[in-house]
Motif scaffolding. Structure first.
Motif, PDB file in Angstrom:
ATOM      1  N   LYS A 100       5.866   8.431  -0.743  1.00 31.61           N
ATOM      2  CA  LYS A 100       5.519   7.726   0.838  1.00 31.61           C
ATOM      3  C   LYS A 100       5.426   8.734   1.704  1.00 31.61           C
ATOM      4  O   LYS A 100       4.521   8.490   2.565  1.00 31.61           O
ATOM      5  N   LYS A 101       6.243   9.666   1.575  1.00 31.18           N
ATOM      6  CA  LYS A 101       5.800  11.068   2.463  1.00 31.18           C
ATOM      7  C   LYS A 101       4.990  11.646   2.670  1.00 31.18           C
ATOM      8  O   LYS A 101       4.174  11.725   1.424  1.00 31.18           O
ATOM      9  N   THR A 102       4.335  11.963   3.804  1.00 31.25           N
ATOM     10  CA  THR A 102       3.947  12.863   4.038  1.00 31.25           C
ATOM     11  C   THR A 102       3.696  14.163   3.641  1.00 31.25           C
ATOM     12  O   THR A 102       4.856  14.705   3.618  1.00 31.25           O
ATOM     13  N   TYR A 149       0.851  -1.467   0.197  1.00 29.68           N
ATOM     14  CA  TYR A 149       0.228  -0.327   0.019  1.00 29.68           C
ATOM     15  C   TYR A 149       0.866   1.720  -0.219  1.00 29.68           C
ATOM     16  O   TYR A 149       2.235   0.754  -0.273  1.00 29.68           O
ATOM     17  N   PHE A 150       0.225   2.566  -0.728  1.00 27.64           N
ATOM     18  CA  PHE A 150       1.001   3.081  -0.817  1.00 27.64           C
ATOM     19  C   PHE A 150       0.272   4.623  -1.169  1.00 27.64           C
ATOM     20  O   PHE A 150      -0.885   4.312  -1.169  1.00 27.64           O
ATOM     21  N   ALA A 151       0.951   5.845  -0.832  1.00 27.70           N
ATOM     22  CA  ALA A 151      -0.236   6.811  -0.641  1.00 27.70           C
ATOM     23  C   ALA A 151       0.805   7.917  -1.347  1.00 27.70           C
ATOM     24  O   ALA A 151       2.186   8.522  -1.149  1.00 27.70           O
ATOM     25  N   VAL A 152      -0.079   9.167  -2.457  1.00 24.83           N
ATOM     26  CA  VAL A 152       1.085   9.859  -3.075  1.00 24.83           C
ATOM     27  C   VAL A 152       0.253  11.461  -2.689  1.00 24.83           C
ATOM     28  O   VAL A 152      -0.400  11.880  -2.857  1.00 24.83           O
ATOM     29  N   MET A 153       1.033  11.980  -2.597  1.00 26.04           N
ATOM     30  CA  MET A 153       0.341  13.688  -1.944  1.00 26.04           C
ATOM     31  C   MET A 153       1.898  14.047  -1.820  1.00 26.04           C
ATOM     32  O   MET A 153       2.801  13.605  -2.179  1.00 26.04           O
ATOM     33  N   PRO A 154       1.794  15.551  -1.874  1.00 24.62           N
ATOM     34  CA  PRO A 154       3.059  16.572  -2.033  1.00 24.62           C
ATOM     35  C   PRO A 154       3.546  16.097  -0.847  1.00 24.62           C
ATOM     36  O   PRO A 154       2.741  16.233   0.621  1.00 24.62           O
ATOM     37  N   GLN A 155       4.632  17.010  -0.799  1.00 25.79           N
ATOM     38  CA  GLN A 155       5.682  16.663   0.645  1.00 25.79           C
ATOM     39  C   GLN A 155       4.772  18.181   1.398  1.00 25.79           C
ATOM     40  O   GLN A 155       5.223  18.253   2.596  1.00 25.79           O
ATOM     41  N   THR A 156       4.934  19.320   0.383  1.00 27.61           N
ATOM     42  CA  THR A 156       4.937  20.261   1.291  1.00 27.61           C
ATOM     43  C   THR A 156       3.591  21.065   0.522  1.00 27.61           C
ATOM     44  O   THR A 156       3.790  21.663  -0.866  1.00 27.61           O
ATOM     45  N   ASN A 213      -9.121   8.296  -4.434  1.00 24.41           N
ATOM     46  CA  ASN A 213      -8.849   9.711  -4.033  1.00 24.41           C
ATOM     47  C   ASN A 213      -9.353  10.023  -2.838  1.00 24.41           C
ATOM     48  O   ASN A 213     -10.186   9.867  -2.118  1.00 24.41           O
ATOM     49  N   CYS A 214      -8.268  10.325  -2.093  1.00 27.03           N
ATOM     50  CA  CYS A 214      -8.175  10.760  -0.751  1.00 27.03           C
ATOM     51  C   CYS A 214      -8.210  12.941  -1.056  1.00 27.03           C
ATOM     52  O   CYS A 214      -7.990  13.464  -0.101  1.00 27.03           O
ATOM     53  N   THR A 215      -8.241  13.508  -2.084  1.00 21.59           N
ATOM     54  CA  THR A 215      -7.868  14.503  -1.580  1.00 21.59           C
ATOM     55  C   THR A 215      -8.988  14.803  -1.078  1.00 21.59           C
ATOM     56  O   THR A 215      -9.837  14.802  -0.611  1.00 21.59           O
ATOM     57  N   THR A 216      -8.625  16.182   0.450  1.00 24.04           N
ATOM     58  CA  THR A 216      -8.808  17.403   0.557  1.00 24.04           C
ATOM     59  C   THR A 216      -8.449  18.664   0.708  1.00 24.04           C
ATOM     60  O   THR A 216      -7.523  18.919   0.688  1.00 24.04           O
ATOM     61  N   ILE A 276      -5.516  19.798  -0.384  1.00 20.61           N
ATOM     62  CA  ILE A 276      -4.309  18.283  -0.393  1.00 20.61           C
ATOM     63  C   ILE A 276      -4.257  17.812  -1.693  1.00 20.61           C
ATOM     64  O   ILE A 276      -5.575  16.538  -1.148  1.00 20.61           O
ATOM     65  N   PRO A 277      -3.502  17.739  -2.926  1.00 24.62           N
ATOM     66  CA  PRO A 277      -4.309  16.125  -3.275  1.00 24.62           C
ATOM     67  C   PRO A 277      -3.676  14.777  -2.962  1.00 24.62           C
ATOM     68  O   PRO A 277      -2.247  14.735  -2.082  1.00 24.62           O
ATOM     69  N   CYS A 278      -4.040  14.004  -3.054  1.00 24.79           N
ATOM     70  CA  CYS A 278      -4.538  12.912  -1.918  1.00 24.79           C
ATOM     71  C   CYS A 278      -4.886  11.863  -3.132  1.00 24.79           C
ATOM     72  O   CYS A 278      -5.419  11.896  -3.732  1.00 24.79           O
ATOM     73  N   THR A 279      -4.113  10.474  -3.515  1.00 25.34           N
ATOM     74  CA  THR A 279      -4.343   9.189  -4.345  1.00 25.34           C
ATOM     75  C   THR A 279      -3.515   7.826  -3.555  1.00 25.34           C
ATOM     76  O   THR A 279      -2.746   8.526  -2.449  1.00 25.34           O
ATOM     77  N   PHE A 280      -4.631   6.657  -3.177  1.00 21.39           N
ATOM     78  CA  PHE A 280      -3.686   5.765  -2.379  1.00 21.39           C
ATOM     79  C   PHE A 280      -3.822   4.601  -3.555  1.00 21.39           C
ATOM     80  O   PHE A 280      -4.458   4.469  -4.337  1.00 21.39           O
TER      81      PHE A 280
END
Length: 456
Positions: free
Chosen positions: A152-154, A34-41, A114-117, A52-56
């Motif tokens: 996988k950076k938060t 499992y992994f998630a992709v989102m910007p580091q900052t 898609n976990c964009t919030t 916060i764009p977010c996919t997993f």
């Protein structure tokens, strides 16, 4: 112990070892499933929102989804462990729990990975690390922790009171004249529902502008405006400004700008000669021209009728006896241009005839003025002995001043049919002076005195 029993025990030990080893391998490899992709900052602006764009992705996600009774997402702040004392649940989509924020909306569809919030009304205390947790009850639960893998950076939210200035590309703008320039100005759009507006100033009239919202590789967004125009030499050293205005839930919007100077390379233009008087009868010819670069210009002077140059440099000094037509040629590495010829006649300064004519005109005007004044003043003669029938008189409406060739004593005025009568004693004519009356009153059947107290 029989050999059969020893064989069974050995087989059980081998079976147990294989089972335990399989569990350890599965646990170790679970992180890779499992992994998630989102910007580091992401940088947020106070009083605005931040997305916060977010996919997993999860191995066998569709199978787990079919078995799950529910699926929801959680955003944790500061720590990734949900049971830690420092952990803070900012958002839980299962019950729409929101803490510490005025509003949080998960715009992404978890069933589509898609976990964009979007976090609204961001404040300074919202800065920090945020971790996304997925729960698929009762099948699967995981918090996407930071690791050495960039994917996988938060995410960290940095909150600012003022936005970053827009980015202008290219930042160094040096071009040849008549070429087409493409300028790009981009401004971060952390809140896509309230993107900044971009405007340009001090641009050529022929410029064409296109603006759109674009997605960057890390899935964050920015507003990009492109400016296109053809460069003229008159655009040299033009300061072009790109301004970004951010709407926010505060009384004033935030405005930031970036400026780039346009440097145009071109050969000499508008070459001409200026003639100025110099010391004595000399004159100075100065060659003027617009060019870029201008620090390596070469100047060559020619006289009409002569094939070889007569001088070099921006200025030359000539006497008025060196009459003739002159021109200069200016050159840099991009080209050259010649000025028009100027004629030096030797009479560039004012002549004596002109000076005499000017002086004569002034004297004529002065004489006319004097005559006009004398016409307005009548000459006074000595009155008769009875003192009541003077030989000289003048109308009060014409009197500005009295030019008397004698000193007056015991003077007075008697109003008789609007006639001004002056009595005086004659004295030496050599003492004649001009006197000005300080008071004149004319009333019927009355008289008043005129006091000559100052010289005209």
């Amino acid at each position: 112990m029989s050999s059969t029993l020893r064989t069974l025990m050995a087989g059980n030990q081998i079976t147990s070892f294989i089972f335990i080893s399989s569990v350890l391998v599965q646990t170790h490899s679970a992180d890779k499933d499992y992994f998630a992709v989102m910007p580091q900052t992401v940088t947020a602006l106070t009083g605005s929102c931040v997305q916060i764009p977010c996919t997993f992705d999860i191995s066998d996600f569709e199978d787990k989804l079919n078995k799950a009774e529910s699926i929801y997402g959680i955003w944790l702040k500061t720590t990734s462990r949900i049971g830690d004392k420092d952990s803070f649940i900012a958002f839980n989509s299962s019950e729409n729990i929101i803490r510490g924020f005025s509003d949080i909306q998960m715009t992404g569809n978890l069933r589509e990975r898609n976990c964009t919030t979007v976090f609204y009304n961001i404040m300074k205390n919202h800065s920090g690390l945020y971790y996304f947790r997925l729960e698929m009850e009762p099948v699967f639960r995981v918090t996407f922790n930071p690791s050495t893998d960039v994917t996988k950076k938060t995410v960290r939210i940095n909150v600012r009171d003022s936005p970053h200035p827009p980015e202008l590309k290219p930042s160094d703008l040096t071009v040849m004249e008549e070429t087409t320039v493409n300028l790009s100005c981009s401004a971060e759009a952390p809140c896509p529902k309230q993107p900044p507006t971009i405007s340009w100033s001090n641009i050529p009239e022929s410029a064409h502008i296109t603006t759109q919202l674009q997605e960057k590789p890390d899935k964050t967004q920015s507003v990009v405006s492109k400016l296109t125009f053809k460069v003229s030499y008159k655009d040299h050293r033009r300061n072009i400004t790109c301004t970004a205005t951010y709407p926010r839930n505060t009384p004033d919007a935030s405005t930031v700008e970036t400026i780039v100077m346009l440097r145009v390379l071109f050969p000499p233009k508008e070459t001409h000669i200026i003639i100025t008087p110099s010391v004595g009868t000399n004159v100075t010819l100065t060659c003027k021209s617009s060019a870029s670069p201008s620090n390596d210009l070469n100047y060559i002077w020619y006289k009409h009728g002569e094939e070889t140059p007569i001088a070099w440099g921006a200025k030359i000094n000539l006497t008025q006896t060196q009459t003739g037509s002159y021109l200069c040629i200016v050159q840099n590495k991009y080209g050259k241009q010649s000025s028009e010829e100027v004629q030096l006649t030797g009479q560039d300064g004012p002549s004596m005839h002109m000076i005499s004519a000017c002086v004569g005109g002034l004297l004529t005007l002065f004489a006319i003025g004097v005559c006009t004044s004398l016409i307005r003043t009548k000459h006074l003669n000595k009155p008769s002995e009875n003192g009541k029938d003077p030989s000289g008189w003048f109308n009060n409406t014409d009197v500005d001043y009295v030019n008397i060739a004698r000193v007056m004593n015991n003077e007075r005025i008697i109003s008789d049919d609007e006639t001004l009568i002056v009595f005086y004693e004659e004295t030496d004519i050599s003492k004649q002076q001009n006197y000005c009356p300080t008071q004149t009153l004319f009333k019927h059947d009355e008289y008043t005195e005129i006091h000559y107290t100052q010289l005209c």
